[in-house]
Design a protein around this motif. Structure first.
Motif, PDB file in Angstrom:
ATOM      1  N   GLU A 191       4.004   3.278 -10.990  1.00  0.00           N
ATOM      2  CA  GLU A 191       3.721   3.050 -10.047  1.00  0.00           C
ATOM      3  C   GLU A 191       3.620   3.762  -8.803  1.00  0.00           C
ATOM      4  O   GLU A 191       4.780   4.216  -8.908  1.00  0.00           O
ATOM      5  CB  GLU A 191       3.874   1.473  -9.540  1.00  0.00           C
ATOM      6  CG  GLU A 191       3.933   0.769  -8.570  1.00  0.00           C
ATOM      7  CD  GLU A 191       4.283  -0.207  -8.143  1.00  0.00           C
ATOM      8  OE1 GLU A 191       5.083  -0.413  -6.814  1.00  0.00           O
ATOM      9  OE2 GLU A 191       3.834  -1.459  -9.079  1.00  0.00           O
ATOM     10  N   GLN A 192       2.870   4.051  -7.653  1.00  0.00           N
ATOM     11  CA  GLN A 192       3.316   5.013  -6.471  1.00  0.00           C
ATOM     12  C   GLN A 192       2.584   4.343  -5.300  1.00  0.00           C
ATOM     13  O   GLN A 192       1.878   3.396  -5.791  1.00  0.00           O
ATOM     14  CB  GLN A 192       2.681   6.272  -6.523  1.00  0.00           C
ATOM     15  CG  GLN A 192       0.629   6.073  -6.526  1.00  0.00           C
ATOM     16  CD  GLN A 192       0.451   7.344  -7.419  1.00  0.00           C
ATOM     17  OE1 GLN A 192       0.375   8.372  -8.248  1.00  0.00           O
ATOM     18  NE2 GLN A 192      -0.486   7.388  -6.846  1.00  0.00           N
ATOM     19  N   ARG A 193       3.141   3.868  -4.366  1.00  0.00           N
ATOM     20  CA  ARG A 193       2.788   3.713  -3.061  1.00  0.00           C
ATOM     21  C   ARG A 193       1.254   3.502  -2.645  1.00  0.00           C
ATOM     22  O   ARG A 193       1.210   3.034  -2.372  1.00  0.00           O
ATOM     23  CB  ARG A 193       3.966   3.160  -1.861  1.00  0.00           C
ATOM     24  CG  ARG A 193       3.796   4.854  -1.065  1.00  0.00           C
ATOM     25  CD  ARG A 193       4.339   4.999   0.094  1.00  0.00           C
ATOM     26  NE  ARG A 193       3.947   6.244   0.392  1.00  0.00           N
ATOM     27  CZ  ARG A 193       3.242   7.014   1.513  1.00  0.00           C
ATOM     28  NH1 ARG A 193       2.067   5.559   1.109  1.00  0.00           N
ATOM     29  NH2 ARG A 193       3.041   7.500   1.324  1.00  0.00           N
ATOM     30  N   THR A 194       1.164   4.899  -2.838  1.00  0.00           N
ATOM     31  CA  THR A 194      -0.060   4.803  -1.994  1.00  0.00           C
ATOM     32  C   THR A 194      -1.622   5.150  -3.894  1.00  0.00           C
ATOM     33  O   THR A 194      -0.871   4.306  -4.605  1.00  0.00           O
ATOM     34  CB  THR A 194      -0.808   6.616  -2.015  1.00  0.00           C
ATOM     35  OG1 THR A 194       0.160   7.130  -3.760  1.00  0.00           O
ATOM     36  CG2 THR A 194       0.400   7.252  -1.288  1.00  0.00           C
ATOM     37  N   ALA A 195      -2.619   4.876  -3.416  1.00  0.00           N
ATOM     38  CA  ALA A 195      -3.741   4.275  -3.996  1.00  0.00           C
ATOM     39  C   ALA A 195      -4.344   5.499  -4.904  1.00  0.00           C
ATOM     40  O   ALA A 195      -4.309   6.888  -4.507  1.00  0.00           O
ATOM     41  CB  ALA A 195      -4.638   4.133  -3.064  1.00  0.00           C
ATOM     42  N   ILE A 241       4.283  10.737 -14.838  1.00  0.00           N
ATOM     43  CA  ILE A 241       4.752  11.077 -13.748  1.00  0.00           C
ATOM     44  C   ILE A 241       4.216  12.019 -12.572  1.00  0.00           C
ATOM     45  O   ILE A 241       4.797  12.184 -11.766  1.00  0.00           O
ATOM     46  CB  ILE A 241       6.624  10.709 -13.818  1.00  0.00           C
ATOM     47  CG1 ILE A 241       6.757   9.763 -14.732  1.00  0.00           C
ATOM     48  CG2 ILE A 241       7.202  11.366 -13.013  1.00  0.00           C
ATOM     49  CD1 ILE A 241       8.373   9.701 -14.732  1.00  0.00           C
ATOM     50  N   SER A 242       4.466  13.245 -13.869  1.00  0.00           N
ATOM     51  CA  SER A 242       3.720  14.596 -12.829  1.00  0.00           C
ATOM     52  C   SER A 242       2.626  14.327 -11.992  1.00  0.00           C
ATOM     53  O   SER A 242       2.407  14.552 -11.241  1.00  0.00           O
ATOM     54  CB  SER A 242       3.623  15.401 -14.504  1.00  0.00           C
ATOM     55  OG  SER A 242       4.508  15.891 -15.317  1.00  0.00           O
ATOM     56  N   ASN A 243       1.700  13.552 -13.179  1.00  0.00           N
ATOM     57  CA  ASN A 243       0.432  13.250 -11.721  1.00  0.00           C
ATOM     58  C   ASN A 243       0.712  12.449 -10.449  1.00  0.00           C
ATOM     59  O   ASN A 243       0.046  13.017  -9.674  1.00  0.00           O
ATOM     60  CB  ASN A 243      -0.583  12.329 -12.635  1.00  0.00           C
ATOM     61  CG  ASN A 243      -0.948  13.080 -13.546  1.00  0.00           C
ATOM     62  OD1 ASN A 243      -1.123  14.374 -13.854  1.00  0.00           O
ATOM     63  ND2 ASN A 243      -2.679  12.353 -14.117  1.00  0.00           N
ATOM     64  N   ALA A 244       1.723  11.462 -10.765  1.00  0.00           N
ATOM     65  CA  ALA A 244       1.838  10.948  -9.177  1.00  0.00           C
ATOM     66  C   ALA A 244       2.622  11.691  -8.151  1.00  0.00           C
ATOM     67  O   ALA A 244       2.530  11.707  -7.281  1.00  0.00           O
ATOM     68  CB  ALA A 244       2.611   9.672  -9.277  1.00  0.00           C
ATOM     69  N   LEU A 245       3.424  12.764  -8.503  1.00  0.00           N
ATOM     70  CA  LEU A 245       4.493  14.215  -8.079  1.00  0.00           C
ATOM     71  C   LEU A 245       2.737  14.612  -7.417  1.00  0.00           C
ATOM     72  O   LEU A 245       3.068  15.199  -6.480  1.00  0.00           O
ATOM     73  CB  LEU A 245       4.760  14.428  -9.053  1.00  0.00           C
ATOM     74  CG  LEU A 245       6.127  13.295  -9.600  1.00  0.00           C
ATOM     75  CD1 LEU A 245       7.180  14.431  -9.797  1.00  0.00           C
ATOM     76  CD2 LEU A 245       7.433  12.840  -7.504  1.00  0.00           C
ATOM     77  N   ARG A 246       2.342  15.360  -8.504  1.00  0.00           N
ATOM     78  CA  ARG A 246       0.955  16.373  -8.228  1.00  0.00           C
ATOM     79  C   ARG A 246      -0.388  16.203  -7.113  1.00  0.00           C
ATOM     80  O   ARG A 246      -0.495  16.335  -6.671  1.00  0.00           O
ATOM     81  CB  ARG A 246       0.699  16.432  -9.154  1.00  0.00           C
ATOM     82  CG  ARG A 246      -0.332  17.784  -9.253  1.00  0.00           C
ATOM     83  CD  ARG A 246      -0.644  19.230 -10.301  1.00  0.00           C
ATOM     84  NE  ARG A 246      -0.506  20.059 -10.206  1.00  0.00           N
ATOM     85  CZ  ARG A 246       0.102  21.088 -11.510  1.00  0.00           C
ATOM     86  NH1 ARG A 246      -0.343  20.975 -12.557  1.00  0.00           N
ATOM     87  NH2 ARG A 246       0.401  21.540 -11.548  1.00  0.00           N
ATOM     88  N   LEU A 284       2.240  11.481  -2.265  1.00  0.00           N
ATOM     89  CA  LEU A 284       3.521  11.250  -1.420  1.00  0.00           C
ATOM     90  C   LEU A 284       4.086  11.573  -1.323  1.00  0.00           C
ATOM     91  O   LEU A 284       4.714  13.509  -1.324  1.00  0.00           O
ATOM     92  CB  LEU A 284       4.579  10.653  -2.624  1.00  0.00           C
ATOM     93  CG  LEU A 284       3.487  10.140  -4.104  1.00  0.00           C
ATOM     94  CD1 LEU A 284       4.615   9.944  -5.058  1.00  0.00           C
ATOM     95  CD2 LEU A 284       3.798   8.554  -3.424  1.00  0.00           C
ATOM     96  N   GLY A 285       4.866  11.671   0.491  1.00  0.00           N
ATOM     97  CA  GLY A 285       6.189  11.780   0.806  1.00  0.00           C
ATOM     98  C   GLY A 285       7.333  11.849   0.596  1.00  0.00           C
ATOM     99  O   GLY A 285       7.755  11.281  -0.481  1.00  0.00           O
ATOM    100  N   PRO A 286       8.404  12.969   1.077  1.00  0.00           N
ATOM    101  CA  PRO A 286       9.596  13.087   0.276  1.00  0.00           C
ATOM    102  C   PRO A 286      10.549  12.074  -0.032  1.00  0.00           C
ATOM    103  O   PRO A 286      11.241  12.168  -0.640  1.00  0.00           O
ATOM    104  CB  PRO A 286      10.442  14.082   1.275  1.00  0.00           C
ATOM    105  CG  PRO A 286       9.124  13.612   2.388  1.00  0.00           C
ATOM    106  CD  PRO A 286       7.829  13.740   2.046  1.00  0.00           C
ATOM    107  N   ASP A 287       9.979  10.673   0.683  1.00  0.00           N
ATOM    108  CA  ASP A 287      10.755  10.052   0.726  1.00  0.00           C
ATOM    109  C   ASP A 287      10.586   8.462  -0.102  1.00  0.00           C
ATOM    110  O   ASP A 287      11.057   7.473  -0.351  1.00  0.00           O
ATOM    111  CB  ASP A 287      11.149   8.862   1.793  1.00  0.00           C
ATOM    112  CG  ASP A 287      12.415  10.101   2.350  1.00  0.00           C
ATOM    113  OD1 ASP A 287      13.338  10.388   2.162  1.00  0.00           O
ATOM    114  OD2 ASP A 287      11.904   9.790   3.989  1.00  0.00           O
TER     115      ASP A 287
END
Length: 108
Positions: A59-63, A26-31, A35-38
């Motif tokens: 899962e994140q929306r971006t590749a 989760i930290s990796n996905a955030l960092r 990702l945008g704020p929404d």
């Protein structure tokens, strides 16, 4: 969310490994996920009683363009997330996407 019942179902060691690896992903996905704020990060998982394994998906929306274990660098503040995941998970992998998904399994 990953407390109490998880330890009861899989044992303390496996539960701690699941918590640590989940936090790192989760930290990796955030960092690093762009990702945008929404944007949402979707966390899902399962416990397979037959295979005796816990599987977690982040899962994140971006590749995901790069998901490699970085070499050890003394006195660094980042770059250790996937090394940690690799050290506590029995298996892990990446679906580059989009959406990008990193998953791991911990044997019970």
């Amino acid at each position: 969310m990953l407390d109490g019942w998880l330890t009861a179902d899989v044992g303390e060691r496996a539960a701690n490994d699941v918590r640590l690896a989940t936090t790192e992903l989760i930290s990796n996905a955030l960092r690093h996920g762009g990702l945008g704020p929404d944007d949402l990060i979707v966390l899902s998982g399962s416990i397979d009683d037959v295979a005796d394994v816990v599987t977690i998906f982040v899962e994140q929306r971006t590749a995901i363009t790069r998901a490699t274990v970085q070499p050890m660098r003394p006195a660094t503040e980042s770059g250790m997330g996937l090394r940690i995941v690799e050290s506590v998970a029995n298996r892990w992998g990446v679906h580059q996407g989009p959406p990008g998904v990193v998953w791991f399994e911990v044997d019970r």
